[in-house]
Write a protein that holds these residues in place. Structure first.
Motif, PDB file in Angstrom:
ATOM      1  N   ASP A 224      -2.527  -2.934   8.277  1.00 39.59           N
ATOM      2  CA  ASP A 224      -1.938  -3.956   9.147  1.00 39.59           C
ATOM      3  C   ASP A 224      -3.003  -4.847   9.779  1.00 39.59           C
ATOM      4  OD1 ASP A 224       0.731  -3.431   8.742  1.00 39.59           O
ATOM      5  OD2 ASP A 224       0.922  -2.048  10.417  1.00 39.59           O
ATOM      6  N   THR A 227      -4.977  -6.710   6.147  1.00 33.90           N
ATOM      7  CA  THR A 227      -4.304  -7.435   5.071  1.00 33.90           C
ATOM      8  C   THR A 227      -3.245  -8.404   5.587  1.00 33.90           C
ATOM      9  OG1 THR A 227      -2.619  -5.727   4.732  1.00 33.90           O
ATOM     10  CG2 THR A 227      -4.673  -5.493   3.515  1.00 33.90           C
ATOM     11  N   THR A 230       0.878  -7.915   0.689  1.00 31.63           N
ATOM     12  CA  THR A 230       1.065  -6.558   0.159  1.00 31.63           C
ATOM     13  C   THR A 230       1.631  -6.624  -1.249  1.00 31.63           C
ATOM     14  OG1 THR A 230       1.490  -5.711   2.389  1.00 31.63           O
ATOM     15  CG2 THR A 230       2.166  -4.321   0.545  1.00 31.63           C
ATOM     16  N   SER A 244       1.660  -8.276   5.940  1.00 31.88           N
ATOM     17  CA  SER A 244       0.923  -7.019   6.042  1.00 31.88           C
ATOM     18  C   SER A 244       1.906  -5.871   5.833  1.00 31.88           C
ATOM     19  CB  SER A 244       0.253  -6.908   7.417  1.00 31.88           C
ATOM     20  OG  SER A 244       1.227  -6.945   8.437  1.00 31.88           O
TER      21      SER A 244
END
Length: 648
Positions: A224, A227, A230, A244
């Motif tokens: 979290d 990034t 995903t 994230s």
């Protein structure tokens, strides 16, 4: 920057992934997620060029450099930490040699209109630009900054690699990759061997990193914090989201709900249509109608519900018998290995029912203290005493590696099960996702995650009332970690756990033991509260150091002014220029903050089902936040320069 087109990897007849396509941009921050065995590590190896795909391609833009950190690798035992880290700058030497050769060739070329000449000039510009990026700053300072961020002390720089554990060697390898400053970072479980403070440093490093990052991690908080995108691998397909991890989970669950509802509606339609077919197929005047319905069903594309976290470990620890009120106590405990002093004057008292997180920098002795507790390691001075009726279960950091590779999964558990548990072995293994023929696999062919699950399974064979766990979540996927955490929250015994995973510890433990060289410090509360206080302490220390640094900067600036013979008029002229720049940046920051506030409202009502528009808006939002950060950093720098000149 990197284009992945119709990529497929097969192992025999099994497809890890098939026909997947996506693009990695220059500043992307991608978390690669999926169950153990889904193909995450294989995809990273393929992107790194270390594994050839069965089909498809990985196309890198010209000049793109890639750095790859695997989960396991060989190390140069004979080098010192500093010597090994300095190898990260081998590219600089190579580029200088190429620059010299290009300069020579261009100087001696007579045909300035040829394609070769144009190619050499273009390459010269690329090499010069790359050198400019790599050579910004002192090499020794860069090495020290990165290695200290990863937990090394100044005294460690000249120690041999052979003196360090596997985890510390992996830190050196991670440091080398970060120092190489590649355009694309591929990191496979980079936090596995880091302590909490080093993980926080790595988060900040990756947030500011100039290139793209693709990483695999089972640390939800780390994902979290680092990034912004995903990619999930599931059943050979990928699902790409511009969020994230936590936002992705919400979106994915909503998608699954819609799929389930659509599948339910379709099934009802099929059943209703089948009833009509059965009703009319025998009637001559309705036979044609029945046939048309049959054709409709034949052409109907069946809605499939994606397999999203549908299988996970599920278990509960056995109810333990009560121990005495004091489970373990220690007074004046110390431990050294020759000249290496881990800790001294350590006092502690573990009471029944407490759930304790043991934290501290790597190398200070967390694992050693656990080994002393369980009796597999001796201590120096001091005393350690177990309480009455304590039945201790221990999960070592290398527990998975201690399993007998020649035994089958079933034999591993069955050989140690006793009494009633022998009748429950298959059910127990099923709860840990070992089903069907999987229970007859040899342990040596299992993945790291499967070995970790099997090692945890062994803890359920006895009703322990004191669990001592050293990094139990390493190699577990995110869903399995969630179930382990739930089982430990329901566990009625006493728990002492070492983990670098903040999300795992949050809500699980209510006491934090911080182990330090001078003993043990106790914090009552959640691990996140502990980390906030630690950060506040670190900030206070940083502010003290900053004053000293600022004074040093002022001294250097004054010397520079004196050396250059700059008079008061020149100082005032420079201050005026800086003030103008400062005011302009301040106005720009205000405007950008207003713009972001408006965008925050838009983000809340964004329709994520419109992938194209939401992607564009999210990119615009991320760009605005990035520009604001740059403006604030520049505003701070200009302000410091003004303060330094004004105080002079």
């Amino acid at each position: 920057m990197v284009t992945i087109g119709n990529l497929s990897v097969f192992f025999g007849s099994r497809a890890l992934f098939e026909g997947i396509s996506f693009f990695i941009g220059p500043r992307d921050r991608i978390g690669l997620v999926g169950k153990n065995g889904a193909g995450k590590s294989t995809l990273l190896k393929t992107l790194a060029g270390l594994q050839n795909p069965s089909a498809g391609s990985v196309a890198l833009a010209k000049g793109t450099t890639v750095g790859y950190l695997p989960q396991e690798m060989d190390h140069n035992e004979g080098s010192t930490v500093y010597e090994e880290s300095k190898k990260a700058f081998a590219e600089i030497q190579s580029l200088h040699a190429e620059l010299d050769q290009l300069t020579h060739d261009i100087t001696h070329t007579e045909d300035y209109t040829s394609d070769d000449y144009a190619r050499m000039v273009s390459r010269l510009e690329d090499v010069a630009h790359r050198l400019e990026l790599l050579e910004s700053g002192n090499i020794e300072e860069k090495i020290e900054k990165v290695l200290k961020g990863l937990g090394f002390a100044s005294a460690d720089m000249n120690r041999k690699m052979a003196e360090f554990s596997g985890g510390w060697k992996m830190r050196v390898e991670l440091g080398k990759i970060l120092l190489q400053n590649p355009d694309l970072l591929l990191l496979d479980e980079p936090t596995n061997h880091l302590d909490i403070e080093s993980i926080q440093w790595l988060e900040e490093f990756l947030q500011d990193y100039a290139g793209a990052v693709v990483l695999i991690s089972h640390d939800r908080t780390f994902l979290d914090n680092v990034t912004l995108r995903t990619i999930e691998i599931s059943k050979g397909k990928i699902y790409d989201y511009k969020f994230s991890y936590s936002k992705y989970i919400v979106q994915r669950e909503a998608e699954i709900e819609r799929q389930e509802q659509a599948a339910k509606n379709q099934q009802k339609y099929i059943e209703d249509t089948q009833k009509l077919i059965d009703k009319f197929r025998a009637k001559k005047d309705k036979a044609a109608f029945a046939q048309s319905l049959i054709k409709k069903l034949d052409k109907l594309e069946k809605i499939e519900v994606d397999d999203f976290e549908s299988e996970s470990v599920f278990f509960r620890f056995q109810n333990p018998v009560h121990s005495g009120k004091v489970v373990y106590s220690a007074e004046g405990l110390s431990k050294s290995y020759g000249d290496l002093h881990l800790f001294a004057n350590l006092d502690m008292m573990i009471n029944r029912g407490e759930k304790i997180a043991l934290v501290g920098k790597n190398g200070v002795g967390k694992t050693t203290l656990l080994k002393i507790l369980v009796g597999s390691e001796s201590h120096g001075t001091g005393n350690i005493t177990p309480g009455h009726g304590v039945k201790l279960g221990y999960f070592a950091q290398n527990q998975a590696a201690l399993l007998d590779g020649e035994k089958t999964v079933f034999e591993t558990i069955d050989d140690e099960a006793a009494g009633e548990m022998r009748t429950k072995v298959r059910g127990l293994l099923g709860a840990f996702l070992f089903r069907g023929d999987d229970i007859y696999k040899k342990v040596k062919v299992l993945s790291g995650g499967e070995k970790g699950r099997l090692a945890l399974c062994k803890l359920l064979l006895e009703p322990y009332n004191f669990l001592v766990l050293d990094e139990p979540t390493n190699h577990l996927d995110l869903q399995s970690k969630k179930i382990l955490k739930q089982a430990l929250q329901q566990y009625e015994g006493t728990l002492l756990v070492v983990s670098h995973d903040r999300d795992f510890l949050h809500g699980l433990t209510n006491i934090v033991y911080e182990i330090r060289k001078d003993g043990l410090r106790t914090w009552h509360g959640d691990v996140l509260d502990f980390l906030k206080e630690k950060k506040a302490e670190s900030i206070a220390l940083f502010e003290q150091q900053s004053k000293a640094v600022k004074a040093e900067k002022q001294s250097r600036l004054d010397a520079q002014i004196s050396d250059n013979g700059r008079d008061r008029k020149e100082r005032e002229k420079l201050l005026k220029k800086l003030q103008s720049q400062f005011d302009k940046l301040e106005r720009g920051i205000g405007e950008m903050e207003s713009r972001i506030a408006t965008m925050d409202v838009e983000m809340a009502s964004l329709d994520y089902s419109d992938a194209s528009r939401s992607s564009s808006k999210l990119a615009e939002y991320a760009d605005a936040k990035s520009k604001l950060d740059e403006m604030i950093a520049e505003w701070t720098r200009v302000g410091e320069e003004m303060d330094a000149l004004g105080e002079g």
